[in-house]
Scaffold this motif. Structure first.
Motif, short mmCIF file in Angstrom:
data_model
loop_
_atom_site.label_atom_id
_atom_site.label_comp_id
_atom_site.label_asym_id
_atom_site.label_seq_id
_atom_site.Cartn_x
_atom_site.Cartn_y
_atom_site.Cartn_z
N TRP A 469 0.07 -4.53 -8.85
CA TRP A 469 1.49 -4.63 -8.53
C TRP A 469 2.30 -4.36 -9.81
CZ3 TRP A 469 -2.30 -7.62 -6.41
CH2 TRP A 469 -2.35 -7.69 -5.01
N ARG A 496 6.28 -4.22 -1.60
CA ARG A 496 6.32 -4.23 -3.07
C ARG A 496 5.60 -3.00 -3.62
NH1 ARG A 496 4.30 -10.37 -3.82
NH2 ARG A 496 2.66 -9.48 -2.53
N VAL A 498 3.13 -0.77 -5.63
CA VAL A 498 1.74 -0.92 -6.09
C VAL A 498 1.31 0.40 -6.73
CG1 VAL A 498 -0.64 -1.35 -5.38
CG2 VAL A 498 1.22 -2.56 -4.24
N SER A 523 -1.21 -11.18 -6.70
CA SER A 523 0.09 -10.94 -6.08
C SER A 523 1.08 -12.07 -6.36
CB SER A 523 -0.08 -10.82 -4.57
OG SER A 523 -0.56 -12.05 -4.07
#
Length: 525
Positions: A469, A496, A498, A523
């Motif tokens: 991430w 999100r 990545v 995460s």
């Protein structure tokens, strides 16, 4: 009974081990003692069609392994015991790590012949990180294995924790005669022919003459010497040290033959901690607070194949949970009411009216919950400690039957919510990528999609090293990074960013060249 009394009588723990050390068998025997079941399922036996109570998914019965955490509750000697049986297989480690956030203590099962194995070490690291108290059960004493003292040294060295034996074996393998309980001061003799515990003798003093008659002179003398050595080498069990996670009491026995299990259970309910403080981002939550709070640590789809339902498991952290009461779902900011919350005996469910700190309640879920969600009576709280780890194996997932694309999308969606694996959508070609910790998870996903959602999938190879991430306070730098690495950018289930690195070198270069970008391998950031 008041809140304080209910908290005091709760014991919530997980049983963890390397695959095949006998964890599920031990769970069964504990349930037998609690009267929760009356026949233990022979996990490996094909002659008996019963399988272990805690292994209820079809794929678990076929393979003889546990792939999902089972939750079971029962009463024993005035205590309410909640057991979470976890998958031992390393491919499902993430499910186990998350489960460890919902328990107050842990029993680690070790095979006497194999000693401490790789998966056990990993699990112990998680316990150490969270300072979870640990009891060790050395299993399979009816087989030849390592010397007891040698094993204790190995546990101390490998798991980096001090030990204190509370029972002691008299030989092992074919000449196994029983266990002397150093905690309760009694002797239990083993009868291998009947595979049952024959008799218990209260022998508080090992110099008692009866010992020679029962064990024979040589074994009686050996037990006296070894017990003296144990008392000399290992200090008395300090309860505070055990509860702080610094000392592990050790028991010996054979779960399959139901031997040494009662000693473990009797001592466990005596010394194991009751539900304690839960840490939220905002503050520490005491279990005896008036208001209910809890968090979702697991979601399971299709517990009943006849009804396509999902169950979210909530761990009660404080106050009393009541049926048909409005509770605030903190992430969504809305109130929810539960008309049929359930308590579990593996797959068997019963509706509960109320639950107390330490209890695990199943809430029917139509897609409201994600792992880590908090429920409260209005307070804005966020419980922490439910990580998703960066996956190590990746495959493209494709639809194998165009007529069933809706079912496939729904199945993937629900299985990812369970935390079985992680889903990334490649921003370059819009293909779906499944990331897992181990190979077996791919098979489980394929099997469950077919049998639970009637959807067929196939996998395509993809060469990836790591998914991490990313975020940055510098917006321009982040946009620049995403442009340059467009081919390697993906979004996770929550939208999100990545970064998909195809080699260690590529990841290293990205970290060196883009100083404004932060890279995360769990995460939780």
């Amino acid at each position: 009974m008041g809140l304080q009394e209910e908290i005091k009588r709760r014991r919530t723990f997980a049983i963890v081990s390397h695959p095949d050390a006998g964890k599920t068998t031990l769970t069964e025997k504990l349930l037998l003692f609690g009267g929760a079941i009356h026949v233990a399922g022979a996990v490996k036996s094909n002659k008996i069609k019963k399988t272990a109570t805690s292994d209820w998914m079809e794929i678990e019965k076929q393979r003889g392994i546990s792939v999902a955490t089972s939750v079971m509750g029962f009463e024993y000697n005035g205590r309410k015991i909640n057991i979470l049986d976890t998958p031992g297989h390393q491919d499902f480690a993430e499910d186990t790590f998350r489960t460890l956030t919902a328990v107050d203590s842990v029993i680690i099962v070790i095979d006497v012949a194999k000693g401490v194995e790789a998966q056990t070490r990993k699990l112990m690291e998680v316990c150490r990180m969270r300072k979870t108290p640990v009891i060790v059960f050395v299993n399979k004493l009816d087989r030849i294995g390592k010397d007891a003292f040698e094993l204790l040294d190995e546990i101390e060295e490998e798991l980096q924790i001090k030990v204190r034996p509370l029972s002691w074996p008299i030989n092992m393998g074919p000449s196994f005669k029983g266990v002397y309980n150093l905690y309760g001061r009694d002797l239990r003799l083993f009868a291998p022919s009947k595979q049952i515990v024959t008799e218990m003798h209260e022998i508080s003093d090992l110099s008692d003459e009866r010992l020679n008659k029962m064990l024979g002179d040589a074994d009686a003398e050996k037990l006296r010497e070894e017990a003296e050595l144990v008392e000399g080498v290992y200090p008395e069990l300090d309860l505070d040290e055990y509860r702080a996670g610094n000392v592990a009491p050790v028991f010996f026995g054979s779960a399959l033959n139901n031997f040494g299990v009662k000693e473990l259970l009797d001592c466990f309910i005596d010394i194991a901690p009751m539900p304690g403080i839960s840490k939220a981002d905002e503050r520490e939550v005491q279990p005896d607070e008036e208001k209910f709070t809890g968090f979702i640590f697991k979601i399971h789809a299709n517990m009943d194949p006849n009804h396509r339902n999902r169950i979210a498991f909530v761990k009660v952290c404080s106050g009393m949970f009541q049926r048909n009461t409005n509770y605030t779902h903190v992430r969504l900011g809305k109130n929810l009411k539960f008309s049929s919350p359930t308590a579990f005996m593996a797959q068997k469910k019963s509706i509960v009216e109320e639950a107390w700190p330490g209890d695990i309640v199943g809430l029917p879920d139509s897609g409201n919950f994600k792992i880590g969600d908090t429920l409260t009576e209005g307070e804005d709280l966020h419980y922490k400690g439910l990580p998703s780890f960066s996956p190590e194996m990746f495959k493209y997932i494709e639809n194998a039957d165009p007529m069933k694309s809706k079912q496939l999308a729904k199945g993937i969606d629900q299985l990812m919510d369970e935390g079985v694996a992680q889903l990334f959508i490649n921003q370059f070609n819009n293909r779906k990528i499944i990331g897992t910790v181990g190979q077996l998870q791919f098979e489980v996903i394929q099997y469950r999609l077919l049998h639970e959602y009637n959807a067929q999938c196939r996998y395509d190879a993809i060469n990836l090293f790591k998914a991490c991430w990313i975020r940055s306070k510098n917006k321009a730098a982040l946009e620049d990074f995403k442009k340059r690495k467009a081919q390697y950018m993906a979004k996770d289930k929550h939208g999100r960013d990545v970064f998909l690195a195809d080699s260690q070198y590529m990841l290293q270069m990205a970290q060196d060249n883009f100083k404004d970008i932060e890279f995360f391998f769990t995460s939780e950031f």
